[in-house]
Design a protein around this motif. Structure first.
Motif, mmCIF file in Angstrom:
data_model
loop_
_atom_site.group_PDB
_atom_site.id
_atom_site.type_symbol
_atom_site.label_atom_id
_atom_site.label_comp_id
_atom_site.label_asym_id
_atom_site.label_seq_id
_atom_site.Cartn_x
_atom_site.Cartn_y
_atom_site.Cartn_z
ATOM 1 N N GLU A 124 30.061 63.025 27.448
ATOM 2 C CA GLU A 124 28.919 62.142 27.700
ATOM 3 C C GLU A 124 28.465 62.266 29.157
ATOM 4 O O GLU A 124 27.276 62.372 29.452
ATOM 5 C CB GLU A 124 29.325 60.695 27.391
ATOM 6 N N ALA A 125 29.430 62.281 30.071
ATOM 7 C CA ALA A 125 29.108 62.406 31.500
ATOM 8 C C ALA A 125 28.432 63.737 31.798
ATOM 9 O O ALA A 125 27.509 63.811 32.617
ATOM 10 C CB ALA A 125 30.381 62.253 32.341
ATOM 11 N N TRP B 125 24.632 64.003 31.557
ATOM 12 C CA TRP B 125 23.817 63.500 32.673
ATOM 13 C C TRP B 125 23.319 64.628 33.564
ATOM 14 O O TRP B 125 22.322 64.479 34.253
ATOM 15 C CB TRP B 125 24.586 62.507 33.531
ATOM 16 N N SER B 126 24.018 65.750 33.550
ATOM 17 C CA SER B 126 23.596 66.858 34.418
ATOM 18 C C SER B 126 22.464 67.669 33.787
ATOM 19 O O SER B 126 21.859 68.498 34.439
ATOM 20 C CB SER B 126 24.785 67.772 34.732
ATOM 21 N N GLU C 242 18.492 61.521 31.342
ATOM 22 C CA GLU C 242 19.745 61.268 30.604
ATOM 23 C C GLU C 242 20.646 60.340 31.417
ATOM 24 O O GLU C 242 21.299 59.453 30.876
ATOM 25 C CB GLU C 242 20.492 62.584 30.335
ATOM 26 N N LEU C 243 20.683 60.575 32.716
ATOM 27 C CA LEU C 243 21.504 59.750 33.615
ATOM 28 C C LEU C 243 20.966 58.323 33.659
ATOM 29 O O LEU C 243 21.709 57.356 33.511
ATOM 30 C CB LEU C 243 21.510 60.368 35.020
ATOM 31 N N ASN D 5 21.552 55.968 30.598
ATOM 32 C CA ASN D 5 22.912 55.527 30.303
ATOM 33 C C ASN D 5 23.309 54.409 31.272
ATOM 34 O O ASN D 5 23.201 54.565 32.481
ATOM 35 C CB ASN D 5 23.867 56.723 30.452
ATOM 36 N N GLY E 67 25.964 55.426 33.648
ATOM 37 C CA GLY E 67 25.410 56.471 34.516
ATOM 38 C C GLY E 67 24.476 55.889 35.561
ATOM 39 O O GLY E 67 24.534 56.259 36.738
ATOM 40 N N TYR F 229 19.741 63.075 43.120
ATOM 41 C CA TYR F 229 20.336 63.453 41.831
ATOM 42 C C TYR F 229 21.212 64.716 41.941
ATOM 43 O O TYR F 229 22.377 64.701 41.500
ATOM 44 C CB TYR F 229 19.217 63.612 40.803
ATOM 45 N N TYR G 292 31.468 62.002 40.262
ATOM 46 C CA TYR G 292 30.890 62.589 39.048
ATOM 47 C C TYR G 292 31.772 63.729 38.533
ATOM 48 O O TYR G 292 32.004 63.851 37.331
ATOM 49 C CB TYR G 292 29.462 63.084 39.307
#
Length: 222
Positions: A87-88, A91-92, A97-98, A101, A104, A197, A206
């Motif tokens: 899931e993490a 985010w990349s 996406e980040l 969440n 996030g 970001y 992260y």
């Protein structure tokens, strides 16, 4: 003689700074550097991650809106679990996406706080809330609050946007519409996407979230 004395003082200040920065451990002439350096790196890494977790828990606890307060006890543990590495890693793939969440977003806010530019994400969130406002009266009062908090000169959380955009907002909030802050929000979004970001994705915290092994067992609960 003054020049030499000055450089001595500067050298001394640098030495003091380094001593403080690296936990008072200074190596002379490269003697036995590797072990202490590794220990220091590990200690610094643990401190960074602990600091992150403290900020994260603060943002997670304060991110629930008033209408969710009924399920506060249940929600506190159910909604804010540490994400899985998979899931993490999502985010990349995209900044959206980040932001979409909850964990996030809180992690990113904590990161911006460590970079002293959390006003950017706070402004973006205020704009998102503003766009959902239905009542014209609330729209005007919220627009004025956003202007006072983020836009006007010497505002407590002043964002870095150009003078023309600020002027345009000042005129538009007199008869506020949902698009009052659109240009400024786009600018701040772009600023975060292109600067903060990528740095967030490279951060220790992260990188730890993306690993298969958790930072500690206590991460999920607190």
């Amino acid at each position: 003689g003054r020049g030499a004395g000055g450089s001595d003082r500067i050298g001394m200040q640098s030495a003091v700074f380094l001593a403080v920065r690296y936990g008072g451990r200074m190596e002379r002439g490269g003697r036995r550097r590797s072990e202490p350096e590794e220990a220091d790196k590990g200690r610094m890494k643990r401190t960074i991650i602990k600091d992150w977790k403290t900020r994260l828990s603060y943002f997670l606890q304060n991110s629930s809106s008033s209408n969710k307060r009924k399920s506060k006890k249940a929600g506190k543990h159910r909604n804010y679990f540490r994400p899985s590495p998979e899931e993490a890693q999502l985010w990349s793939e995209a900044f959206d996406e980040l932001l979409a969440n909850k964990y996030g977003l809180a992690a990113f806010r904590a990161f911006l706080k460590s970079e002293f530019c959390e006003e950017n994400i706070e402004f973006w969130l205020a704009c998102e809330d503003f766009k959902k406002t239905k009542s014209p009266q609330k729209l005007t009062s919220k627009a004025k609050k956003i202007y006072n908090d983020f836009i006007e000169k010497e505002a407590p959380k002043e964002i870095n946007i150009d003078f023309q955009t600020k002027n345009m907002i000042a005129q538009n909030i007199q008869e506020a519409t949902h698009t009052c802050f659109s240009a400024a929000q786009k600018r701040v979004y772009s600023l975060m996407e292109n600067n903060s970001y990528p740095r967030f994705l490279e951060s220790e915290f992260y990188q730890e979230l993306c690993k298969k092994t958790p930072i500690s067992r206590a991460t999920q609960g607190t």
